[in-house]
Design a protein around this motif. Sequence first.
Motif, PDB file in Angstrom:
ATOM      1  N   ALA A 133     -15.026  47.607 -33.942  1.00  0.00           N
ATOM      2  CA  ALA A 133     -16.222  46.771 -33.972  1.00  0.00           C
ATOM      3  C   ALA A 133     -16.630  46.464 -32.534  1.00  0.00           C
ATOM      4  N   LEU A 134     -17.843  46.797 -32.189  1.00  0.00           N
ATOM      5  CA  LEU A 134     -18.342  46.598 -30.831  1.00  0.00           C
ATOM      6  C   LEU A 134     -19.217  45.353 -30.799  1.00  0.00           C
ATOM      7  N   LEU A 135     -18.765  44.335 -30.070  1.00  0.00           N
ATOM      8  CA  LEU A 135     -19.433  43.039 -30.105  1.00  0.00           C
ATOM      9  C   LEU A 135     -20.304  42.763 -28.889  1.00  0.00           C
ATOM     10  N   THR A 136     -20.050  43.443 -27.785  1.00  0.00           N
ATOM     11  CA  THR A 136     -20.782  43.153 -26.549  1.00  0.00           C
ATOM     12  C   THR A 136     -21.398  44.434 -25.995  1.00  0.00           C
ATOM     13  N   ALA A 137     -22.333  44.258 -25.082  1.00  0.00           N
ATOM     14  CA  ALA A 137     -22.954  45.408 -24.419  1.00  0.00           C
ATOM     15  C   ALA A 137     -21.896  46.177 -23.633  1.00  0.00           C
ATOM     16  N   GLU A 138     -20.946  45.478 -23.011  1.00  0.00           N
ATOM     17  CA  GLU A 138     -19.887  46.145 -22.258  1.00  0.00           C
ATOM     18  C   GLU A 138     -19.021  47.005 -23.181  1.00  0.00           C
ATOM     19  N   GLU A 139     -18.698  46.504 -24.375  1.00  0.00           N
ATOM     20  CA  GLU A 139     -17.901  47.285 -25.336  1.00  0.00           C
ATOM     21  C   GLU A 139     -18.668  48.507 -25.812  1.00  0.00           C
ATOM     22  N   ARG A 140     -19.970  48.370 -26.021  1.00  0.00           N
ATOM     23  CA  ARG A 140     -20.781  49.516 -26.437  1.00  0.00           C
ATOM     24  C   ARG A 140     -20.828  50.563 -25.324  1.00  0.00           C
ATOM     25  N   GLU A 141     -20.926  50.123 -24.075  1.00  0.00           N
ATOM     26  CA  GLU A 141     -20.937  51.066 -22.951  1.00  0.00           C
ATOM     27  C   GLU A 141     -19.576  51.739 -22.807  1.00  0.00           C
TER      28      GLU A 141
END
Length: 161
Positions: A133-141
């Motif tokens: 589960a990707l919760l932040t923009a940093e995790e998505r990047e």
Amino acid sequence: MTIPAMNGKTADDSETVQFQVVMPPHLNGYGNLFGGQLAVWIDTIAGIVARRHCGMKITTAAIDNLRFHEPVVQNEMVVLRGRLTHVGRTSMEVRVDSCVEDSRGNRRQINTAFVILVALDENDRPAPVPPLALLTAEEREDFSRGERRREFRKAQNELYE
């Protein structure tokens, strides 16, 4: 590239931090930490992160980007932080950042590594893992970069088969 939605387990659920004091058996003939010893610690923490994420037996498939930025000497404290950056169907990529922490709590980065691990079922065959589960923009990047590294690894394997 498919980026997972908000379901699954988060990177925070399995993040792990470990501390190691550099002792004489960890040193090479020049008085510096053996690179192989650091690799053992990195592999260990990555395995803990992956196992916490999937809840299954795991095995290391590869270690990418093992880069040593500077030497580490006796009695220094190494701090290793492992965090999931990418999850495939059966594989997990764990970023392990290694730092040296001084007596004041200041840290200097000495290594970054990406470890790819595979979940195994009761027959030691690759098994599906929970999505990340990707919760932040940093995790998505991080996930997007992990996807690119995965594609690069696949292309490299095809070159050497």
